[in-house]
Design a protein around this motif. Structure first.
Motif, PDB file in Angstrom:
ATOM      1  N   GLY A   1      34.283  19.664   6.547  1.00 59.73           N
ATOM      2  CA  GLY A   1      35.290  21.422   6.619  1.00 59.73           C
ATOM      3  C   GLY A   1      34.343  22.522   5.623  1.00 59.73           C
ATOM      4  N   GLN A   2      32.999  21.987   5.378  1.00 62.12           N
ATOM      5  CA  GLN A   2      32.449  23.290   5.280  1.00 62.12           C
ATOM      6  C   GLN A   2      31.610  24.498   5.674  1.00 62.12           C
TER       7      GLN A   2
ATOM      8  N   THR B   1      36.575  16.451   1.696  1.00 57.41           N
ATOM      9  CA  THR B   1      37.376  15.796   1.638  1.00 57.41           C
ATOM     10  C   THR B   1      37.159  14.589   3.032  1.00 57.41           C
TER      11      THR B   1
ATOM     12  N   PRO C   1      36.625  13.206   6.342  1.00 59.88           N
ATOM     13  CA  PRO C   1      36.395  13.620   7.787  1.00 59.88           C
ATOM     14  C   PRO C   1      37.428  13.128   8.671  1.00 59.88           C
ATOM     15  N   THR C   2      37.496  13.386   9.723  1.00 53.64           N
ATOM     16  CA  THR C   2      38.703  13.700  10.869  1.00 53.64           C
ATOM     17  C   THR C   2      39.052  12.041  11.221  1.00 53.64           C
TER      18      THR C   2
ATOM     19  N   ALA D   1      41.958  11.561   5.955  1.00 58.70           N
ATOM     20  CA  ALA D   1      41.347  12.923   6.454  1.00 58.70           C
ATOM     21  C   ALA D   1      42.327  13.546   5.365  1.00 58.70           C
ATOM     22  N   ASN D   2      40.895  14.164   5.502  1.00 58.23           N
ATOM     23  CA  ASN D   2      41.451  15.825   4.649  1.00 58.23           C
ATOM     24  C   ASN D   2      41.331  15.613   3.380  1.00 58.23           C
ATOM     25  N   MET D   3      41.597  14.118   2.207  1.00 54.23           N
ATOM     26  CA  MET D   3      42.051  14.269   1.583  1.00 54.23           C
ATOM     27  C   MET D   3      40.539  13.388   0.576  1.00 54.23           C
ATOM     28  N   SER D   4      40.846  13.503  -0.422  1.00 54.90           N
ATOM     29  CA  SER D   4      39.526  13.730  -1.023  1.00 54.90           C
ATOM     30  C   SER D   4      39.484  12.207  -2.877  1.00 54.90           C
TER      31      SER D   4
END
Length: 199
Positions: free
Chosen positions: A12-13, A118, A120-121, A146-149
């Motif tokens: 995401g970066q 985060t 990935p998809t 996805a998009n969580m950490s």
């Protein structure tokens, strides 16, 4: 064509992939084409940039973005110039919090598995293991959405002892936590008779 030093980013970066010429661009400028050999890991945008006449760099540098963990080779090329290639690595760090946990008897408590970036998809599936299943157990896998950490990891005590819990998701480095299971002792008095004034 000159390219950047090796780049390390997270999912995401997006960062600049700086390109330049060793000398000023000739009349008409120079169009540099950029490609990634593995767009499932790293993408580059835009697909081309133009260095105007008399300049050595484009007005706006292209950018690379992390899509999934791994690495890709990004190449900048233009007719009549020696191309430049550089590796872009997408990574993150796994860690447990807390790093040590004490469980009373055959109960279940949670560790938190953290990802420095985060997921990935499709999420990140992490394999879990216990070094001593006779003391504590964990599920075989957990998935960071996805998009969580982060995600909770249930740890169940089996018997008194200790175990090292390991989380593995190559190519990321493993994360570990120590679990200690202690005896869950309860005292239930039986047939206790108290006289007057006794407590």
């Amino acid at each position: 064509i000159n390219g950047p030093a090796p780049i390390t980013i997270q999912v995401g970066q997006s960062v600049a992939f700086a390109v330049s010429l060793g000398s000023a661009a000739p009349a008409g400028g120079v169009t540099i084409t950029l490609t990634s050999n593995d767009p499932s890991k790293v993408t580059v945008s835009p697909a081309s940039v133009t260095i105007p006449q008399g300049s050595t760099m484009p007005a706006t540098q292209p950018r690379v973005s992390g899509v999934n963990f791994g690495s890709a080779l990004v190449t900048a090329s233009a007719p009549g110039y020696t191309p430049a290639s550089q590796t872009v690595t997408v990574t993150a760090t796994l860690s447990f919090s807390p790093t040590s946990l004490t469980i009373n008897g055959a109960t279940t408590q949670n560790l938190t598995l953290n990802l420095s970036g985060t997921a990935p998809t499709g999420g990140l599936t992490v394999t879990l293991s216990s070094s001593n299943a006779g003391a504590a157990t964990v599920p075989p896998t957990v998935t960071i959405p996805a998009n969580m950490s982060s995600v909770s990891v249930p740890v169940t005590g089996v018997a008194v002892g200790s175990a090292k819990i390991t989380a593995s998701a190559p190519p990321l480095a493993d994360a570990t936590a120590t679990v200690t299971v202690v005896s869950d002792i309860t005292f239930t008095p039986r047939n206790v008779t108290l006289g007057p004034g006794q407590f």
